[in-house]
Structure formats: structure tokens, C-alpha cells
Enzyme design. Structure first.
Site, PDB file in Angstrom:
ATOM      1  N   LYS B  47       0.840  -1.199   0.000  1.00  0.00           N
ATOM      2  CA  LYS B  47       0.000   0.000   0.000  1.00  0.00           C
ATOM      3  C   LYS B  47       0.877   1.253   0.000  1.00  0.00           C
ATOM      4  O   LYS B  47       1.941   1.258   0.634  1.00  0.00           O
ATOM      5  CB  LYS B  47      -0.862  -0.036   1.275  1.00  0.00           C
ATOM      6  N   ILE B  73      -9.980   6.535  -0.655  1.00  0.00           N
ATOM      7  CA  ILE B  73      -9.321   6.192   0.609  1.00  0.00           C
ATOM      8  C   ILE B  73      -8.449   7.374   1.049  1.00  0.00           C
ATOM      9  O   ILE B  73      -8.315   7.641   2.247  1.00  0.00           O
ATOM     10  CB  ILE B  73      -8.424   4.931   0.440  1.00  0.00           C
ATOM     11  N   ASN B 129       4.159   6.539  -6.904  1.00  0.00           N
ATOM     12  CA  ASN B 129       2.798   6.927  -7.296  1.00  0.00           C
ATOM     13  C   ASN B 129       2.765   8.438  -7.485  1.00  0.00           C
ATOM     14  O   ASN B 129       2.723   9.178  -6.514  1.00  0.00           O
ATOM     15  CB  ASN B 129       1.820   6.485  -6.194  1.00  0.00           C
ATOM     16  N   CYS B 132      -0.347  11.906  -6.764  1.00  0.00           N
ATOM     17  CA  CYS B 132      -0.596  12.569  -5.491  1.00  0.00           C
ATOM     18  C   CYS B 132      -0.631  14.073  -5.711  1.00  0.00           C
ATOM     19  O   CYS B 132       0.065  14.589  -6.577  1.00  0.00           O
ATOM     20  CB  CYS B 132       0.526  12.259  -4.493  1.00  0.00           C
ATOM     21  N   ILE B 193      -2.570   1.329 -15.321  1.00  0.00           N
ATOM     22  CA  ILE B 193      -2.970   2.680 -14.945  1.00  0.00           C
ATOM     23  C   ILE B 193      -3.366   2.748 -13.458  1.00  0.00           C
ATOM     24  O   ILE B 193      -3.765   1.739 -12.881  1.00  0.00           O
ATOM     25  CB  ILE B 193      -4.191   3.164 -15.777  1.00  0.00           C
ATOM     26  N   ASN B 194      -3.234   3.957 -12.907  1.00  0.00           N
ATOM     27  CA  ASN B 194      -3.859   4.228 -11.628  1.00  0.00           C
ATOM     28  C   ASN B 194      -5.354   4.421 -11.897  1.00  0.00           C
ATOM     29  O   ASN B 194      -5.812   4.269 -13.033  1.00  0.00           O
ATOM     30  CB  ASN B 194      -3.222   5.471 -11.003  1.00  0.00           C
ATOM     31  N   GLY B 245      -5.376  -2.614 -14.384  1.00  0.00           N
ATOM     32  CA  GLY B 245      -6.651  -1.954 -14.625  1.00  0.00           C
ATOM     33  C   GLY B 245      -7.671  -2.987 -15.053  1.00  0.00           C
ATOM     34  O   GLY B 245      -7.753  -3.340 -16.217  1.00  0.00           O
ATOM     35  N   GLY B 267      -5.765  -5.958  -8.997  1.00  0.00           N
ATOM     36  CA  GLY B 267      -6.216  -5.039  -7.959  1.00  0.00           C
ATOM     37  C   GLY B 267      -7.598  -5.357  -7.432  1.00  0.00           C
ATOM     38  O   GLY B 267      -7.777  -6.271  -6.615  1.00  0.00           O
TER      39      GLY B 267
HETATM   40  C1  LIG Z   1      -9.057   0.622  -2.556  1.00  0.00           C
HETATM   41  C2  LIG Z   1      -7.933   1.022  -3.472  1.00  0.00           C
HETATM   42  C3  LIG Z   1      -6.765   1.593  -2.945  1.00  0.00           C
HETATM   43  C4  LIG Z   1      -5.712   1.967  -3.773  1.00  0.00           C
HETATM   44  N1  LIG Z   1      -4.579   2.508  -3.227  1.00  0.00           N
HETATM   45  C5  LIG Z   1      -3.517   2.828  -4.036  1.00  0.00           C
HETATM   46  C6  LIG Z   1      -2.288   3.297  -3.473  1.00  0.00           C
HETATM   47  O1  LIG Z   1      -2.131   3.399  -2.252  1.00  0.00           O
HETATM   48  N2  LIG Z   1      -1.262   3.625  -4.333  1.00  0.00           N
HETATM   49  C7  LIG Z   1      -1.391   3.485  -5.701  1.00  0.00           C
HETATM   50  O2  LIG Z   1      -0.445   3.778  -6.431  1.00  0.00           O
HETATM   51  N3  LIG Z   1      -2.542   3.011  -6.244  1.00  0.00           N
HETATM   52  C8  LIG Z   1      -3.603   2.686  -5.451  1.00  0.00           C
HETATM   53  N4  LIG Z   1      -4.765   2.172  -6.011  1.00  0.00           N
HETATM   54  C9  LIG Z   1      -4.831   1.967  -7.478  1.00  0.00           C
HETATM   55  C10 LIG Z   1      -4.531   0.505  -7.861  1.00  0.00           C
HETATM   56  O3  LIG Z   1      -3.235   0.126  -7.452  1.00  0.00           O
HETATM   57  C11 LIG Z   1      -4.706   0.259  -9.362  1.00  0.00           C
HETATM   58  O4  LIG Z   1      -3.823   1.111 -10.069  1.00  0.00           O
HETATM   59  C12 LIG Z   1      -6.111   0.523  -9.878  1.00  0.00           C
HETATM   60  O5  LIG Z   1      -7.062   0.119  -8.924  1.00  0.00           O
HETATM   61  C13 LIG Z   1      -6.415  -0.181 -11.209  1.00  0.00           C
HETATM   62  O6  LIG Z   1      -6.334  -1.596 -11.095  1.00  0.00           O
HETATM   63  P1  LIG Z   1      -7.612  -2.556 -10.825  1.00  0.00           P
HETATM   64  O7  LIG Z   1      -8.689  -2.146 -11.776  1.00  0.00           O
HETATM   65  O8  LIG Z   1      -7.109  -3.937 -11.043  1.00  0.00           O
HETATM   66  O9  LIG Z   1      -8.012  -2.311  -9.407  1.00  0.00           O
HETATM   67  C14 LIG Z   1      -5.826   1.791  -5.182  1.00  0.00           C
HETATM   68  C15 LIG Z   1      -6.988   1.203  -5.706  1.00  0.00           C
HETATM   69  C16 LIG Z   1      -8.030   0.812  -4.890  1.00  0.00           C
HETATM   70  C17 LIG Z   1      -9.254   0.181  -5.486  1.00  0.00           C
END
Ligand SMILES: Cc1cc2nc3c(=O)[nH]c(=O)nc-3n(C[C@H](O)[C@H](O)[C@H](O)COP(=O)(O)O)c2cc1C
Ligand SMILES: Cc1cc2nc3c(=O)[nH]c(=O)nc-3n(C[C@H](O)[C@H](O)[C@H](O)COP(=O)(O)OP(=O)(O)OC[C@H]3O[C@@H](n4cnc5c(N)ncnc54)[C@H](O)[C@@H]3O)c2cc1C
Ligand code: FES
Lengths: 261, 305
Positions: B47, B73, B129, B132, B193-194, B245, B267
Site C-alpha cells: 500500500k 481512501i 505513485n 498525489c 494505470i492508476n 486496470g 487489484g
Molecule cells: C481501494 C484502493 C486503494 C488503492 N490505493 C492505491 C495506493 O495506495 N497507491 C497506488 O499507487 N494506487 C492505489 N490504487 C490503485 C490501484 O493500485 C490500481 O492502479 C487501480 O485500482 C487499477 O487496477 P484494478 O482495476 O485492477 O483495481 C488503489 C486502488 C483501490 C481500489
């Protein structure tokens, strides 16, 4: 905090019956979780057949039949997921994660007051069963909107060493009005050392306030929207005097005094 | 199955298979170790961590949307010292590399986090990341502004010899421009992607579903956007990519690799299926077996247009 391991289990629906308007009992064959579950814990359920609603839903366990490996959940239809759940039939399976969360912790030997509003009666029932066996003094206050909605009443009535007070919002049965009045009466009697509350958050808050005023330790079971349900995502946090805690695994039961409302 | 090479090299990070988890969806792995041995993954991504920790946002922090979810979050985390004391201590001795996801509210905070970890042998790589807000610049998202990306990546590069993965924000007009900036400033790999910025409204109460009004969209709903961006960035840069993603199964992961990803992250799917990441590893293996692929590296960018 020490916790037992989480299990993912494919649970077969044994029955799924309507009990009142919008209220259903579902029985699920889930032997491992039924064996491990403690009062107040919940399962994180994947409701099958909802391809565009991917998240699981949390439901408290109302009863656990360990011998037959069957869990009973009481649920209210409030949205898409619970609506769909009500259409499922015996024989279908759904994946459960459980047992999730902590358990009620009344002080040893305490005379206990349990206050439940609506489906909040479910997560208190296994605690009531344990306390009734211990015969240390147990009073249960149950509130619901109507007489028909008191679907857990018979199970509570069957408990030994237990007194009950019942309220309905519409006055069709028992005390007319919210269950806060009978709860206040019980607290004022001075006959109790501990209060446990579950139901809508406004009710929880009021009863917790009463208990605090009377100087009684009080535990509350809270609900938050949950994504993972295992403690990983921080979707579900509750504000406490010790900072943010995860409702799913640090709760769902909290000391009322630690919750920052 | 035994004959297939599953190992990949993500900008100097050796992974025994191409699958990690997406930061923030898996904590540091402990919560999921009940469901499978997390050391079976190619890497664990922790995280996001800041220097002294952040409280995160108000609740509600999550809303379910069509084939996905929104989260706000707010990068709640207890700070880098707690990460070392608890999470890295738990991961110690597990046979799996650890990618620490680094966040900051200023360029210097990223560097401070990396410096606090640089001597810690339990860390194998950093994922920075850049989605931010930069508090020094009025809260602008660092990852949407080329000069900011160059500065922060350059500063992180100077602070570490370890593999440096830069995680791109999709909330930009031209992802390739940002990708090139990160590459030229010294990134060893890029991840993308984020989450996509979105919102959800409760019509009945006329209120937003999230306390912060807007949040990040993730899950299967974002997969087409993520694939498109991985494909575009693969053509724009030469460093390897960590694609993510909406990945839920082996086939999804293969699609990302064909589009140009060297590795993938799982994720939101973890929330649905707590064994999802392991299923993805096994799904990739099964695909290779079926298609007669001897080395998973053959799939990277093998899209036939
Ligand atoms: C609940 C939650 C918390 C996340 N926290 C972070 C984080 O702390 N740092 C970060 O770079 N991305 C964070 N993400 C983004 C994920 O790492 C990821 O890039 C994004 O969810 C796309 O992937 P997915 O569709 O498989 O979830 C978070 C995503 C979710 C759903
Ligand atoms: C620990 C815990 C125990 C629970 N026990 C019970 C129980 O025993 N019986 C019962 O009827 N209900 C219980 N609930 C509430 C139940 O989880 C929700 O009513 C249910 O998730 C609603 O789903 P839906 O798809 O019908 O509603 P929608 O509104 O369509 O759901 C949309 C999203 O919001 C979430 N959500 C909506 N309402 C709630 C809520 N009150 N709490 C948490 N998430 C919510 C859903 O899970 C879903 O992700 C419990 C909740 C928690 C947190
Ligand atoms: S629901 Fe993910 S931490 Fe509680």
C-alpha cells in the site's frame, strides 16, 4: 489482534424463505465457517448472477447449526444485491468469506442488556444463546417497524433464563414507539452491568449515549460499506479515539466509548 | 507445464512470474495469506506509504459502480517507520520480492521515503505513485504536469540504485508525453494505470455517494482504457511496463502482455475473489500451454495489428 484464519467456502443454499415484507431467512451449507463462527461475526457473500455488480456483500450470521454445517442469515431487501439474493433458490451456491470480524465481549458474569432494532436482532442472537446458557441475567429489547417484522421473536422467546421487551414503531405489538424507551427503562432499573446494541446507527448512538450516562460499558455493532472485507483496502474505517479502525476486521463490534460519532 | 519459462525482468526486478498485486488492494499480503501462499506471486506491491503517515479521507470512501468501484481512501497509511516495523517484518523471509509503493505531498517527501528504505534489504524495488497532489503547488496532481514528473522522477532516481517504477495517472490528455518524461528522468519501468477520476450520485438523497464527492474508478470497467494506454505507451517508450486496470483472470493478463506489458498487477479483483492473483498466474500458464508458448516473454507486445 489474534484472529482465526479466514475461509472462502462455496456454500449451497439450503433454503431462502420470505419471513415478512422485505425480510428473508437464507440457510447456507457452509460447514467450515459454521464450525468457526462466533457471535457477532459476519460473512462476506458473493451473490451469484450479478455480472455488473462485482463486490461482495456483508451479512451477519444469525444462527449456526454446527452439527449440520448450516448458517442462517436474516436479510432485508434494500437494493439491487439483496433484491437479487431474494430470487435465489435452494441448490444454488454462493461463495462466502468468513468468519469475518471480532466478537462480543461482555465482562465475565455481567448481567446483560441486549438492544436490537430491525435486522440488528440477527448479530445479537448467538450472543443471547450463550448468555442464556450461562444464566447470569439476560434481558433483550427488540424493536421493529411492525408486528409482522418481528421475525426473530420466537427464537428469542425460546431462550431459557431470558426476559424480553418488544416494541413496534406502529404500535401494532408491545410498546408503541421506538425501542429506545424500553431500553432506557432497563438501563434505569440498575439491573444491568453491560449493554450490547445493534441496528440503525441513530438507534445505536442513542442507546450508547444512555449507557454511557448510566456508566455502563456498552458495545455496538457498526456497518460500513466494504470492498475487500478482509482488512486490506481501508474502505470501511470507523473513527475512534485511537484513530481510524477497520470496521471489517477490527470491528464490526466496537466499545461505544471509543467511537467518535 | 513444467517447461514454460514464466520469469520476467521488470526494469531490473526479477520476477518468477509476471504477476504482482496493485498497490492498495492487497495491504502487504498478510490479509490474503489465509487464502493462498502469497510467495507464489511474482512480487508483492505494498500500500502507498508516505513519510509520517496520512489519516486519509472521510467516509463513505467507497461506492460500487457498474462492473467496478470508486474509492477515495485518500492514501491512508501509518508512515514508513510502521511499514518497516510491521509489514516488511512480516514479509521478511518470504521468498517473494517486495515493491514498495511510495507517495508524497511534495517532491522531497518521496525522496525522504526512499531514503528511509534504501538500506532496508527487504525492499526490492520502488513504485512511485505520482497521482498525489503536490501541496507545495496548490494541490496540483504531480503526474499530470510534465515538468513536475521530470523533477520528482529525477530526484527519486538520484536517491536509489534499486529498480524505479513510475506509476502513471490516466487522468491526462496525452499519456505518452508523461511516459516519455518519466523515462527520460530515469525510470527503469512504468506502471499503469492508476484509477480514473469519477463520481457517483444518489438520486434519492441528491447527495454524492462519496464524502469527497469524486474518487478513483477501478475494476473491469476500466480495462479497455487501461489496455489502450498500455498499448500506446509501449510504442512511445523502451522501458518495460507493469500493466493493470481491471485484470481478473489469465486472459485479461495475456491481453495486457500482448499490448506491451512485461508484467501485470491484480487489484480490485482481489476483493471479488481472494485468490484472483494466483488464478491469474495459473491462467497465464494454462494459456501458454494451450498456445504452445515456451517463454512468457514471447507474449510481450506480440499484438498483431
Ligand atoms: C481501494 C484502493 C486503494 C488503492 N490505493 C492505491 C495506493 O495506495 N497507491 C497506488 O499507487 N494506487 C492505489 N490504487 C490503485 C490501484 O493500485 C490500481 O492502479 C487501480 O485500482 C487499477 O487496477 P484494478 O482495476 O485492477 O483495481 C488503489 C486502488 C483501490 C481500489
Ligand atoms: C458487518 C455488517 C453486517 C451486516 N449484517 C446484515 C444482516 O445481518 N442483515 C441485513 O439485512 N443486512 C446486513 N448488513 C447490511 C448489508 O450488507 C446491506 O444491506 C447490503 O450490502 C445491501 O446490498 P444491496 O446490493 O441490496 O444494496 P445497494 O444499495 O444496491 O448496494 C450498493 C453497495 O453499497 C453497499 N451497502 C449498501 N448498504 C449497506 C450497508 N447498510 N452496510 C454496508 N454496505 C452497504 C453494498 O454492499 C454495495 O457494495 C450488514 C452490513 C455490515 C457492514
Ligand atoms: S472492507 Fe477492506 S478493509 Fe474493511
Amino acid at each position: 489482534m489474534e484472529r482465526t484464519g479466514l475461509i472462502e467456502e462455496a456454500a449451497q443454499i439450503v433454503s431462502n424463505e420470505q419471513a415478512a415484507e422485505r425480510l428473508y431467512f437464507i440457510e447456507l451449507r457452509s460447514p467450515q465457517i459454521a464450525h468457526a463462527i462466533k457471535p457477532g461475526q459476519f460473512v462476506h457473500m458473493q451473490i451469484p448472477g450479478m455480472p455488473d455488480k462485482i463486490l461482495r456483500r456483508p451479512f451477519s450470521v444469525y444462527m449456526a447449526d454446527r452439527a449440520n454445517g448450516v448458517l442462517t442469515i436474516l436479510y432485508q431487501v434494500v437494493g439491487t444485491g439483496t433484491e437479487h439474493l431474494s430470487s435465489l433458490e435452494a441448490g444454488q451456491t454462493c461463495s462466502l468469506i468468513g468468519p469475518v470480524g471480532n466478537t462480543w465481549a461482555p465482562p465475565a458474569g455481567a448481567r446483560c442488556l441486549l438492544v436490537a432494532g430491525g435486522v440488528g436482532a440477527a448479530p445479537l442472537f448467538m450472543l443471547a444463546e450463550e448468555l442464556a446458557q450461562a444464566a447470569q441475567g439476560l434481558h433483550v429489547v427488540l424493536g421493529a417497524q411492525t408486528k409482522g417484522a418481528h421475525v426473530t421473536l420466537a427464537s428469542y422467546e425460546a431462550l431459557p433464563n431470558t426476559t424480553l421487551a418488544v416494541a413496534t414503531d406502529d404500535g401494532s405489538f408491545g410498546h408503541a414507539g421506538f425501542c429506545t424507551q424500553p431500553a432506557q427503562d432497563a438501563i434505569a432499573s440498575g439491573n444491568f452491568d453491560y449493554v450490547a446494541v445493534c441496528g440503525p446507527e441513530p438507534l445505536i448512538k442513542i442507546v450508547a449515549g444512555m449507557a454511557q450516562e448510566a456508566g455502563l460499558p456498552c458495545e455496538v455493532s457498526l456497518e460500513r460499506r466494504m470492498a475487500c472485507g478482509v482488512g486490506a483496502c481501508l474502505s470501511c474505517v470507523v473513527d475512534t479515539t485511537a484513530g481510524k479502525k477497520r470496521c471489517c476486521v477490527d470491528g464490526p463490534i466496537f466499545q461505544a466509548a471509543e467511537v467518535v460519532w | 507445464m513444467a517447461g514454460i519459462n514464466m520469469a520476467v525482468n521488470l526494469g531490473g526486478l526479477h520476477m518468477k512470474n509476471p504477476v504482482t498485486v496493485a498497490s492498495g488492494t492487497f495491504a502487504a499480503g498478510r490479509e490474503y495469506n489465509d487464502f493462498f501462499d502469497i510467495a507464489q506471486l511474482g512480487a508483492i506491491t505494498t500500500k502507498g506509504v508516505s513519510l509520517h503517515g496520512w489519516e486519509g479521507n472521510e467516509s463513505p470512501r467507497m461506492a460500487e459502480t457498474a462492473s467496478g468501484m470508486l474509492n477515495s481512501i485518500g492514501l491512508q497509511n501509518p508512515g514508513v517507520a510502521a511499514l518497516r516495523e510491521k509489514d516488511l517484518a512480516w514479509l521478511e523471509g518470504k521468498d517473494v520480492p517486495v515493491i514498495v509503493n511510495v507517495s508524497g505531498h511534495s517532491f522531497q517527501e518521496y525522496v525522504d521515503v526512499i531514503e528511509a528504505l534504501e538500506e532496508d534489504v527487504r525492499v526490492s524495488a520502488y513504485e512511485v505513485n505520482i497521482s498525489c497532489p503536490n501541496v507545495d503547488e496548490g494541490g496540483m496532481t504531480i503526474g499530470t504536469h510534465v515538468p513536475s514528473v521530470e523533477t520528482v522522477v529525477g530526484m527519486c532516481r538520484a536517491a536509489t540504485k534499486r529498480p524505479l517504477i513510475v506509476k502513471l495517472s490516466p487522468n491526462v490528455t496525452d499519456i505518452c508525453e508523461i511516459a516519455r518524461a518519466a523515462e527520460s528522468a530515469g525510470a527503469d519501468a512504468l506502471s499503469l494505470i492508476n484509477t480514473l477520476l469519477g463520481m457517483a450520485i444518489d438520486a434519492r438523497t441528491r447527495k454524492p455517494q462519496l464524502a469527497r464527492v469524486v474518487g478513483g474508478l477501478s475494476g473491469p470497467a476500466v480495462k479497455p482504457v487501461a489496455l489502450r494506454m498500455v498499448w500506446q505507451v509501449h510504442q512511445a517508450v523502451s522501458v518495460p511496463l507493469l500493466g493493470m486496470g481491471g485484470i481478473s483472470n489469465g486472459t485479461d493478463a495475456i491481453e495486457f502482455m500482448l499490448a506491451g506489458a512485461t508484467a501485470v498487477a491484480v487489484g480490485t479483483a482481489n476483493f471479488v475473489n481472494p485468490r484472483a492473483a494466483l488464478d491469474v498466474v495459473q491462467g497465464i500458464e494454462a494459456y501458454c500451454e494451450e498456445q504452445g508458448v515456451a517463454d512468457v516473454n514471447e507474449l510481450i507486445g506480440a499484438l498483431q495489428c
